[in-house]
Design a protein around this motif. Structure first.
Motif, short mmCIF file in Angstrom:
data_model
loop_
_atom_site.label_atom_id
_atom_site.label_comp_id
_atom_site.label_asym_id
_atom_site.label_seq_id
_atom_site.Cartn_x
_atom_site.Cartn_y
_atom_site.Cartn_z
N CYS A 194 0.87 -1.19 0.11
CA CYS A 194 0.06 0.03 -0.03
C CYS A 194 1.04 1.18 0.00
N VAL A 195 0.09 2.17 -0.38
CA VAL A 195 0.92 3.91 -0.47
C VAL A 195 -0.05 4.75 0.27
N TYR A 196 0.29 5.42 1.11
CA TYR A 196 -0.36 6.39 1.94
C TYR A 196 -0.55 7.68 1.38
N SER A 197 -1.89 8.15 1.26
CA SER A 197 -1.93 9.52 0.73
C SER A 197 -1.42 10.72 1.83
N TYR A 198 -1.36 11.92 1.21
CA TYR A 198 -0.98 12.86 2.27
C TYR A 198 -2.08 13.15 3.17
N GLU A 199 -3.21 13.22 2.90
CA GLU A 199 -4.38 13.37 3.65
C GLU A 199 -4.43 12.16 4.87
N HIS A 200 -4.36 10.94 4.63
CA HIS A 200 -4.47 9.86 5.53
C HIS A 200 -3.11 9.99 6.48
N LEU A 201 -1.85 10.30 5.91
CA LEU A 201 -0.72 10.57 6.87
C LEU A 201 -1.01 11.74 7.72
N LYS A 203 -3.99 12.79 8.91
CA LYS A 203 -4.70 12.16 10.07
C LYS A 203 -4.09 11.37 11.14
N VAL A 204 -3.14 10.44 10.60
CA VAL A 204 -2.19 9.72 11.48
C VAL A 204 -1.35 10.73 12.46
N ALA A 205 -0.83 11.79 11.88
CA ALA A 205 -0.04 12.74 12.46
C ALA A 205 -1.02 13.41 13.56
N LYS A 206 -2.17 13.83 13.45
CA LYS A 206 -3.02 14.45 14.37
C LYS A 206 -3.39 13.44 15.45
N MET A 207 -3.55 12.10 15.08
CA MET A 207 -4.04 11.14 16.20
C MET A 207 -2.57 11.22 17.04
N ALA A 208 -1.44 11.04 16.68
CA ALA A 208 -0.26 10.97 17.41
C ALA A 208 -0.10 11.94 18.34
N ARG A 209 -0.41 13.28 17.82
CA ARG A 209 -0.21 14.59 18.56
C ARG A 209 -1.52 14.49 19.52
N LYS A 210 -2.41 14.04 19.56
CA LYS A 210 -3.40 13.99 20.28
C LYS A 210 -3.09 12.95 21.46
N LEU A 211 -2.63 11.79 21.17
CA LEU A 211 -2.20 10.74 22.16
C LEU A 211 -0.93 11.11 22.80
N GLY A 212 -0.02 11.98 22.33
CA GLY A 212 1.38 12.63 22.64
C GLY A 212 2.24 11.35 22.44
N ILE A 213 2.27 10.88 21.58
CA ILE A 213 3.20 9.58 20.94
C ILE A 213 3.96 9.96 19.86
N VAL A 232 4.81 10.06 0.00
CA VAL A 232 4.71 11.18 0.99
C VAL A 232 5.41 10.94 2.21
N PRO A 233 6.29 11.44 2.43
CA PRO A 233 7.38 11.03 3.79
C PRO A 233 6.42 11.38 4.81
#
Length: 425
Positions: A194-201, A203-213, A232-233
């Motif tokens: 699979c290859v992840y889109s900018y938009e999906h990544l 969302k992942v980053a925002k989730m990590a920020r919310k969780l503090g990880i 997208v890196p």
């Protein structure tokens, strides 16, 4: 000594044996051991992601010249810094910064013995009593093996196959607790392709920020994409949550045996330094082995000098192989292929156990396929997916065609659909 008998006080560490049992190497070795020695056909190895032995996948002449020049310069024969030599770190920083909204410093880069050592380092640094990390399911099994060795607990979040193996963000949020320190993202995906889109990544980053990880981004297959989505890196989102990126020259340059990779901190807000992660990485490097300086010395020439036509040629070969693999496998009875790969070197194939006769599970499938057809595939249990198998298409085209043909013969022979015309619609 008791009654003239020496009482030896040492013994092997069982935890190490247990941790290594589920790795790709260990399981593939077990499958290989089941080969039929009387079968005179060549063995088709579709279980490993190493195309370097095939003529179509030879590395760039620029890379070969870079190593020769490094050796002949006599500049890289001595011990050097544990973080890597400065020209190599600077080259990696500049190479990765081309895809980022900010510029990396050589101090953000640590040169490692392939991506494997980068994994060892970050998991060792994060392993504290009670800590846990979130791993995708399916995932590359080395993470779980190293986590077990470091006594770092693992929780698995799902990847959604009907959405191109995207991260199930609801699963991530449900799993995370006060002891969660990081989550792992593999993009492009191993084993899913699979290859992840900018938009999906994002969302992942925002989730990590919310969780503090921390987001641990495994990007060893960076830019090895051939679908509609560009690579997208994860580091693009380093301002949202700290990102530890792991990569190497192994896959993109087709030189896994050269064992050079990197661990890179994309953290413009400085959270990793504030919380002691940088200090711990440096301390770990002081007690670990260093990568070969002669390959480090070749990095600048490799990263700057390799022409785009080399990479595009490799991508074209991969794309054609992935298309062939997907089209042929989805027509084989008893197995399904729900997702066409868009990157990396692998495709995940689901076994329809209700239509297979005399096959107990994915491991049994792999063992009997090796015995009857001399084809090696990786059982899906290894990557967290029971009754799936992982197949690499990064082999010579003739070998791939032969291998897929043998898989078809095996499935047809072991199918409950005795009528050969009763294949898939």
């Amino acid at each position: 000594m008791e009654n003239g008998v020496v009482k030896w006080r040492f013994k092997g560490r069982q935890e190490l044996i247990d941790a290594s049992a589920g790795t790709v190497r260990a399981v593939c070795d077990a499958v290989v051991s089941n080969l039929n020695p009387s079968d005179e056909r060549p063995v088709i190895a579709l279980g490993y992601g190493d195309p370097s032995s095939f003529p179509s996948y030879r590395t760039s002449p620029i890379a070969e010249d870079a190593v020769v020049d490094s050796v002949r310069s006599a500049k890289f024969n001595s011990y050097n810094s544990t973080v890597g030599i400065l020209p190599a770190r600077r080259a990696v920083a500049e190479h990765l910064s081309k895809d980022l909204p900010y510029k990396l410093s050589p101090d953000d880069v640590y040169i490692t013995i392939g991506c494997s050592q980068a994994t060892e380092i970050i998991l060792a640094v994060l392993s504290s009593p009670g800590a846990n990390i979130l791993l995708p399911r399916p995932s590359y099994p080395y993470y779980e093996a190293r986590a077990a060795y470091e006594h770092l607990q693992v929780c698995r979040f799902d990847l959604l196959q009907d959405k191109g193996w995207e991260v199930d963000l609801d699963s991530v949020q449900a799993l995370a607790d006060e002891n969660t320190v990081a989550m792992v993202i593999i993009n492009p995906g191993n084993p899913c392709g699979c290859v992840y889109s900018y938009e999906h990544l994002e969302k992942v980053a925002k989730m990590a920020r919310k969780l503090g990880i921390i987001v641990i981004a495994d990007e060893v297959y960076a830019h090895m994409t051939f679908g509609s989505k560009p690579f997208v890196p994860m580091g693009v989102f380093g301002s949202l949550a700290p990102v530890v990126t792991m990569g190497s020259i192994s896959k993109r340059w087709i030189v896994p045996g050269w064992r050079i990779g990197w661990l890179v901190l994309t953290d413009p807000n400085g959270y990793l330094r504030k919380h002691g992660i940088v200090e711990c990485i440096l301390s770990y490097l002081n007690i670990s082995a260093d990568p070969a300086t002669l390959i480090q010395g070749a990095l600048l020439q490799m990263l700057e000098g390799t022409k785009e036509d080399f990479f595009s040629n490799i991508r074209n070969i991969m794309n054609e192989a992935a298309d062939f693999c997907y089209d042929r496998i989805k027509d084989i009875p008893c197995i399904d292929c729900p997702y066409k790969p868009e990157g990396s070197m692998f495709i995940m194939v689901k076994l329809n156990m209700s239509l297979l006769e005399g096959i107990d599970d994915d491991l049994d499938f792999a063992l009997k396929l090796a015995r009857e057809e001399s084809v090696i595939v990786l059982p899906g249990t290894v990557v967290g997916m029971n009754n799936w198998v992982r197949i690499t298409y990064a082999v010579e085209r003739s070998s791939l065609e032969d291998g897929v043909g043998r898989i078809r013969s095996f499935c047809t022979r072991n199918s409950k659909l005795k009528n050969p015309l009763c294949h898939k619609p």
